[in-house]
Write an enzyme that holds these catalytic residues in place. Sequence first.
Site, PDB file in Angstrom:
ATOM      1  NE  ARG A 116      -2.691  -0.889   2.970  1.00  0.00           N
ATOM      2  CZ  ARG A 116      -2.794  -2.777   3.324  1.00  0.00           C
ATOM      3  NH1 ARG A 116      -3.913  -3.418   2.308  1.00  0.00           N
ATOM      4  NH2 ARG A 116      -2.715  -3.558   4.694  1.00  0.00           N
ATOM      5  CD  GLU A 153       0.655 -12.684  16.871  1.00  0.00           C
ATOM      6  OE1 GLU A 153       0.158 -13.169  17.668  1.00  0.00           O
ATOM      7  OE2 GLU A 153      -0.198 -12.053  16.340  1.00  0.00           O
TER       8      GLU A 153
END
Length: 233
Positions: A116, A153
């Site tokens: 983006r 994560e």
Amino acid sequence: MSESPTHGGPANGPATLPAARAAAPGASLAPAIPGVPGLSAAVPTAAAGSEPPRAEAREYVRSLVRTVPDWPEPGVQFRDITPVLKSAKGLRTLVDIFVDRYFDAKLDYIAGLDARGFLIGPIVAYELNVGFLPIRKAGKLPWKTLHESYDLEYGSATVEIHADACDAGDRIVLIDDLIATGGTMLAGKTLLERLGAKVVEAAALIDLPDLGGAARLRAAGLPVFAVCEFAGT
């Protein structure tokens, strides 16, 4: 209003100045950030009859961001920037905020993070009359690359840049749509610095301060600018 032909200025840049820089004489400009030439600590104050102050512009952009609850998984509040991009006024306001901030920063490039950052970065680069550098996910660039991995994560991810993307001493702003944990931004910063560039600032439309990314970037010595913030995840 005339300006000297500095890099990115009117002599080789946009035909019209950002609204805040075209304000009537007497409009006050914010003090520079110490040690970061060309960057302002706050937005300019608009004169009577001119465009709204940049604080209002930033709040307007924030009002267009759509929050989508529980997407892409339960508990996540997804911040959707597509309404900003859809709105002609919203997109123009967003771009003007960035252009106004970096107009006098004497940049050589805007670098954008996959994916983006590619939506915003090239428009800002065009308005500043500088080039755009894509930092892509691994395996997407066709020529010789440098790569940098960072932790997620669960597992890790890798971003790459072409080995000839920039030169030593080039001044670059790194742009993405959102700062969360800051891992991608840090990896992009490292890649650019490995090529000898000076990363002037990390810039984003949205910061999620509760996730600690902006603080992490600042702790690594990288100034951060976000148009707006949202609490939570």
